[in-house]
Write an enzyme that holds these catalytic residues in place. Structure first.
Site, PDB file in Angstrom:
ATOM      1  N   ASP A  60       0.851  -1.191   0.000  1.00 36.32           N
ATOM      2  CA  ASP A  60       0.000   0.000   0.000  1.00 36.32           C
ATOM      3  C   ASP A  60       0.881   1.232   0.000  1.00 36.32           C
ATOM      4  O   ASP A  60       1.999   1.205   0.509  1.00 36.32           O
ATOM      5  CB  ASP A  60      -0.939   0.037   1.207  1.00 36.32           C
ATOM      6  CG  ASP A  60      -2.079   1.010   0.946  1.00 36.32           C
ATOM      7  OD1 ASP A  60      -3.057   0.612   0.295  1.00 36.32           O
ATOM      8  OD2 ASP A  60      -1.954   2.186   1.326  1.00 36.32           O
TER       9      ASP A  60
HETATM   10  N1  DGT Z   1       2.452   4.234 -12.284  1.00 30.76           N
HETATM   11  C1  DGT Z   1       2.525   5.033 -11.205  1.00 30.76           C
HETATM   12  N2  DGT Z   1       1.731   4.770 -10.126  1.00 30.76           N
HETATM   13  C2  DGT Z   1       1.844   5.628  -9.088  1.00 30.76           C
HETATM   14  C3  DGT Z   1       2.692   6.755  -9.064  1.00 30.76           C
HETATM   15  N3  DGT Z   1       2.531   7.395  -7.865  1.00 30.76           N
HETATM   16  C4  DGT Z   1       1.627   6.679  -7.155  1.00 30.76           C
HETATM   17  N4  DGT Z   1       1.222   5.609  -7.893  1.00 30.76           N
HETATM   18  C5  DGT Z   1       0.252   4.581  -7.536  1.00 30.76           C
HETATM   19  C6  DGT Z   1       0.849   3.520  -6.678  1.00 30.76           C
HETATM   20  C7  DGT Z   1      -0.328   2.972  -5.966  1.00 30.76           C
HETATM   21  O1  DGT Z   1      -0.831   1.843  -6.663  1.00 30.76           O
HETATM   22  C8  DGT Z   1      -1.384   4.070  -6.057  1.00 30.76           C
HETATM   23  C9  DGT Z   1      -1.802   4.630  -4.745  1.00 30.76           C
HETATM   24  O2  DGT Z   1      -1.897   3.615  -3.812  1.00 30.76           O
HETATM   25  P1  DGT Z   1      -3.335   3.163  -3.248  1.00 30.76           P
HETATM   26  O3  DGT Z   1      -3.006   2.102  -2.287  1.00 30.76           O
HETATM   27  O4  DGT Z   1      -4.092   4.354  -2.826  1.00 30.76           O
HETATM   28  O5  DGT Z   1      -4.165   2.584  -4.477  1.00 30.76           O
HETATM   29  P2  DGT Z   1      -4.117   1.200  -5.166  1.00 30.76           P
HETATM   30  O6  DGT Z   1      -5.277   1.247  -6.087  1.00 30.76           O
HETATM   31  O7  DGT Z   1      -2.777   0.954  -5.721  1.00 30.76           O
HETATM   32  O8  DGT Z   1      -4.266   0.036  -4.149  1.00 30.76           O
HETATM   33  P3  DGT Z   1      -5.415  -0.216  -3.073  1.00 30.76           P
HETATM   34  O9  DGT Z   1      -6.565   0.665  -3.428  1.00 30.76           O
HETATM   35  O10 DGT Z   1      -4.742   0.204  -1.802  1.00 30.76           O
HETATM   36  O11 DGT Z   1      -5.695  -1.698  -3.151  1.00 30.76           O
HETATM   37  O12 DGT Z   1      -0.760   5.134  -6.756  1.00 30.76           O
HETATM   38  C10 DGT Z   1       3.498   6.997 -10.234  1.00 30.76           C
HETATM   39  O13 DGT Z   1       4.267   7.965 -10.316  1.00 30.76           O
HETATM   40  N5  DGT Z   1       3.379   6.115 -11.270  1.00 30.76           N
END
Ligand code: DGT
Length: 183
Positions: A60
């Site tokens: 996460d």
């Molecule tokens: N490709 C990419 N992803 C990014 C970047 N910065 C942040 N992220 C992504 C990584 C994480 O998957 C997401 C934020 O984490 P979260 O845990 O809020 O969302 P996610 O949908 O990944 O997982 P979850 O909802 O916790 O099951 O943002 C970036 O610069 N590039």
């Protein structure tokens, strides 16, 4: 990221109530590092119980800005507001990874990256969001460093993969030392 690294894996949804966990920890003034770790662990633990004999990786990422843990912007308007508040300032991305085996935690790491946003103009912000919102909406900071989001930054201090969402190098090192991955 694991596919690009030729690491075999399959995805299993953990279905944990992240909002409830996050809110409970924030009400106790938990540190963002502990929030990211607890969310990652809750996913790994839940899936590990259903998969004895397998390594289960839970991840996460949280964004910390001025002492607050921000959630993913839900709309283009939220993203505009968030980026306007953060421009010219520093925020941190904290990416946690926890590995479980047979319902026991065997490894954990939280990567931290300091992000210094440029003082971007309103005009450029509008153009940026118009071009990138559909992609950037998947990211907690409404940017993707590997895409046009890189133009928002003056400086990035930390590991690239931790920005993208997980401390990949540390995960690969652990799996290699254990012998799960050849090197
Ligand atoms: N490709 C990419 N992803 C990014 C970047 N910065 C942040 N992220 C992504 C990584 C994480 O998957 C997401 C934020 O984490 P979260 O845990 O809020 O969302 P996610 O949908 O990944 O997982 P979850 O909802 O916790 O099951 O943002 C970036 O610069 N590039």
């Amino acid at each position: 990221m694991l596919t690009n690294a030729a690491v075999p894996f399959r995805v299993e949804k953990a279905r944990v109530d992240e909002e409830m966990i996050r809110a409970a920890l924030q009400s106790e003034d938990a540190h963002p590092r502990d929030i990211a770790d607890a969310l990652a662990e809750s996913k790994a633990r839940k899936v590990s119980h259903r998969n004895p004999g397998n390594l289960v990786l839970g991840c996460d990422q949280v964004l910390e800005f001025e002492g607050r843990v921000l959630a993913k912007p839900e709309s283009l308007e939220d993203a505009r507001e968030q980026l306007t508040a953060m421009r010219g300032k520093r925020h941190r991305l904290l990416s946690a990874a926890v590995i479980y085996e047979d319902a026991e935690p065997i490894w954990r790491h939280v990567g931290v990256v300091r992000m210094q946003l440029r003082s971007i103009s309103d005009d450029y912000l509008e153009d940026y969001l118009a071009r990138n919102w559909q992609s950037a909406r998947q990211s907690v900071g409404a940017y993707k460093l590997e895409e046009e989001g890189v133009r928002l930054f003056e400086r990035v201090e930390g590991d690239y993969f931790t920005v993208l969402g997980m401390p990949l190098l540390e995960i690969l090192s652990f799996l290699t030392v254990r012998g799960d991955l050849k090197s």
